[in-house]
Write an enzyme that holds these catalytic residues in place. Structure first.
Site, PDB file in Angstrom:
ATOM      1  N   LYS A  95       0.885  -1.274   0.021  1.00 48.15           N
ATOM      2  CA  LYS A  95      -0.001  -0.278   0.058  1.00 48.15           C
ATOM      3  C   LYS A  95       1.031   1.188  -0.067  1.00 48.15           C
ATOM      4  O   LYS A  95       1.665   1.402   1.103  1.00 48.15           O
ATOM      5  CB  LYS A  95      -0.866  -0.174   0.956  1.00 48.15           C
ATOM      6  N   GLY A 156      -9.581   8.940   9.475  1.00 48.61           N
ATOM      7  CA  GLY A 156      -9.769   9.040  10.960  1.00 48.61           C
ATOM      8  C   GLY A 156     -10.863  10.011  11.276  1.00 48.61           C
ATOM      9  O   GLY A 156     -11.380  10.087  12.484  1.00 48.61           O
ATOM     10  N   ALA A 182      -9.863   4.819   3.864  1.00 50.37           N
ATOM     11  CA  ALA A 182      -9.987   5.856   4.802  1.00 50.37           C
ATOM     12  C   ALA A 182     -11.242   6.847   5.046  1.00 50.37           C
ATOM     13  O   ALA A 182     -11.946   6.904   4.070  1.00 50.37           O
ATOM     14  CB  ALA A 182      -8.790   7.129   4.383  1.00 50.37           C
ATOM     15  N   GLY A 183     -11.543   7.098   6.305  1.00 45.48           N
ATOM     16  CA  GLY A 183     -12.800   8.136   6.462  1.00 45.48           C
ATOM     17  C   GLY A 183     -14.028   7.328   6.585  1.00 45.48           C
ATOM     18  O   GLY A 183     -15.093   7.887   7.030  1.00 45.48           O
ATOM     19  N   ASN A 204      -9.786   1.091   9.007  1.00 46.56           N
ATOM     20  CA  ASN A 204      -8.818   0.829  10.006  1.00 46.56           C
ATOM     21  C   ASN A 204      -9.485   1.691  11.496  1.00 46.56           C
ATOM     22  O   ASN A 204      -9.875   0.924  12.238  1.00 46.56           O
ATOM     23  CB  ASN A 204      -7.599   1.848   9.512  1.00 46.56           C
ATOM     24  N   THR A 205      -9.461   3.015  11.535  1.00 50.78           N
ATOM     25  CA  THR A 205      -9.736   3.708  12.713  1.00 50.78           C
ATOM     26  C   THR A 205     -11.148   3.135  13.129  1.00 50.78           C
ATOM     27  O   THR A 205     -11.399   3.236  14.529  1.00 50.78           O
ATOM     28  CB  THR A 205      -9.931   5.165  12.356  1.00 50.78           C
TER      29      THR A 205
END
EC number: 2.8.1.10
Lengths: 255, 255, 255, 255
Positions: A95, A156, A182-183, A204-205
């Protein structure tokens, strides 16, 4: 619903980041409970020998490791990290994440293109993290990356698909897979991405910072499968006027 | 994730309308494949004896029938249909749907309140379909309905939660369950409703008019379970700025 | 761009609430600077004689006063306040505002309908504040109100048109004017309401709590005129694909 | 509300494209009626001598011409067009528009950066049209462009600010002016851009294809001034709960 990506046939369209989880031990549980095939690992957490805890010890052998260049500030650093990462992990899935900005952590698309050119030639399966820009996605497709990974919103933030129209243009106009990265903060965001035709989502987050990351991973897995299934069946269009669900047509008058 | 509603303990938070499905035969398949506990049935489709095909013959005995008054134009018609429906189906779960408008099929909240007052006294478990209006929801709660069913958007439009803020106010301010009914066109819409705290979703058009209603029902089932699970774990808040997923913190410099 | 409403020909499509302004003195300035024709006044602030400061002394004679029943909790209180208000102000323009809810201050549509029935018969020009519900708007149209005033979002939230689809249905389906009231926080929100075909906007909190209410009133006035003008010219539809602005067509190749 | 941009002090925050207007004659009317200070002109429409109609003859001397490189497919073509354009128009304001994509007409940010580097050195006031990407905007700021012009949505789509969060990040994080270009279809979209802190808006399709371009230009002018004024006063934040506009506090009880 298995599919081919990066030269491998996999089943799970939920890719999970490992860097922010409360413990490495939890990685195994999430992989098992949410049926994960691909995880991302930041290079600095993977190392050979030494005494520090090694995240790689917690990842089952059959799980695909996507090595993450996060922390790289330009294409040279990204390439360097990728090469180290491959050596440490024996995985050639990379990545490419290059961030010049420290507030929103937005990717540097220009440096990313340069890194991808080199890494494709080096034999990697390359997965660039990008701002949602169709022209950039097309260039990366031409270079030979395995997929593009446009952000849903800044890392995040949990805001979901803040540039949905730009994301749709990418999904509609390129032939390689699109993985939304992301997001994404809620299962509904992930389902929405899949309904648009994304091939997978990388979370992820939203999993790592949930009160119960394992349950949240399962929720995302179900939502992603739901969105994909709806996409395959065919998502219905919006209409301006209602259709009657159950018209009475004189029934009562006849009673 | 079982829950109690209308005095019964059920597992499935996906309620399905039967009126628009391509065939009655498919009802059984959807109930089985998508693990449905509650279906709605319009009274005119349910009848005793006679030669016309009877929708009730296609609904398993353990499935809860929510009788639908759709087609009623005022509270008197709704009450009449409810009474006939209970006799035909032996179910005392009644969806009060009263539409004065033939274009958007929007419910008449005022007539609905009147019908509910009578039907609660008649011993029904009452599920009113309403426009998203907190004051109306509170009045219905006081009357003693089993749940309120605000529309997501007008019937059959597939627009999702067009009045999300008003829906949130209802979910946050009343104690009885909220079931989102009408206008949900995609699994992501249903997941979003559940993430807000809805107790269940009732889907009709989006399943019935899909190319493959059984698969679409399964997609909705997964999305609803996903949204509920995320709600129970705790949905994350949006943030303005990103948190770094995997900061490098000098790793590379040390290599 | 003058128009007729409540039997009067007026020019300004911006109606302004007076209740929350920092000083009564400012009312005059706003009326003059933002060219306001209609203001709302809560009855309790208007009184004859006595020593308390009277808001009516600050409103120019040519300005139309729309008396507000805010504070009323049911139709009886609203009617009582309306009658007192007419006596105090000599205005028969009445904004029917009935709130049962003290948190979101959402209107009670059912009580509002009852109050309007009586007030129309009493000869008032009636302007009911309602939740965005087409069926309610139609009933009010039949009763003979001068306009309906659906909320954009709950009072004081500055969220804009949170139920835009439901608002559009009202604007498209009734013949009397629609004035968007409550929740409009920015000039762009007001412009959007006008582009949809609203006849006017009533702004209160967003002007009164601005750092400079007079300038903010002027900003709203321009935005409302802009939105109206665009509506009259014809608002353009959204397209999926771009049209080239300025195609080169071989120009450069010919240089 | 005058401001400085590209080394000049101007009053009007509405910039207008000329390429799609129904007639060149109309350019003068729009400039006069909507008080325009800056127009964009595609180079191929500007020429010296010859018999073809010359768009430059229709632009008043005091109006600033921003020459547009539209049609350029890479940085070399853009530079070439810019140099020709300056010679033809005597203006050194250059809009760098490089499109590799013929469907959505999205800009090529990478080529744009290269062109801007050269053109700044050549002494131009450079205004690059870009996809909404903060990292690109920062690079352009470092290069010394006069402003960045991120798209609201793809050219000609009238969708407004489809990537509002990414646009906000640009506005908040760079110091040079941000001019929103492309995709703005309604005055409310332009007002919204200004409320976020944009310095100006460039409108082309939405004016040129309106039934009455002159009136639509006036509508945009008012909306832009409204949005700017609100920004200067201070845009109010959204709230979750309502504040009472006009609490009754026992008034009626005392009557």
């Amino acid at each position: 619903m298995s599919f081919v990506i990066g030269g491998k046939t996999i089943n799970s369209r939920l890719f999970v980041g490992t860097g922010k989880l409360p413990s490495y031990e939890m990685i195994k549980d999430i992989i098992r409970e949410a049926q994960i095939d691909v995880v991302t690992v930041a290079v600095r957490r993977a190392h050979r020998g030494g005494e520090r805890e090694n995240i790689l010890d917690y990842i089952p052998k059959e799980t695909i490791i996507m090595v993450n260049t996060s922390g790289a500030r330009d294409y040279k650093e990204a390439v360097k990290i990728a090469l180290i990462g491959r050596e440490l992990t024996n995985s050639n899935w990379i990545k490419v994440e290059i961030e010049a900005d420290t507030k929103y952590l937005l990717p540097d698309n220009e440096e990313t293109i340069k890194a991808c050119e080199i890494l494709v030639k080096e034999g990697f399966n390359v997965f660039p993290y990008i701002s949602p820009d169709l022209i950039v996605a097309k260039k990366l497709e031409d270079i030979g990356v395995s997929a593009v990974m446009p952000l849903g919103s800044p890392i995040g933030t949990n805001k979901g698909l803040v540039a949905k129209e730009l994301l749709k243009a990418i999904i509609n106009e390129i032939k390689i897979p699109v993985i939304v990265d992301a997001g994404i903060g809620r299962p509904s965001h992930a389902a929405e991405a899949m309904e648009l035709g994304a091939e997978a989502c990388l979370i992820n987050t939203a999993i790592a910072t949930a009160k119960d990351p394992i349950k949240m991973a399962k929720a995302f897995k179900m939502a992603i499968d739901a969105g994909r299934l709806a996409y395959e069946v065919g998502v219905l269009k919006e209409k301006e006027y209602a259709d009657a669900s159950s018209p009475l047509t004189g029934f009562l008058r006849g009673v």
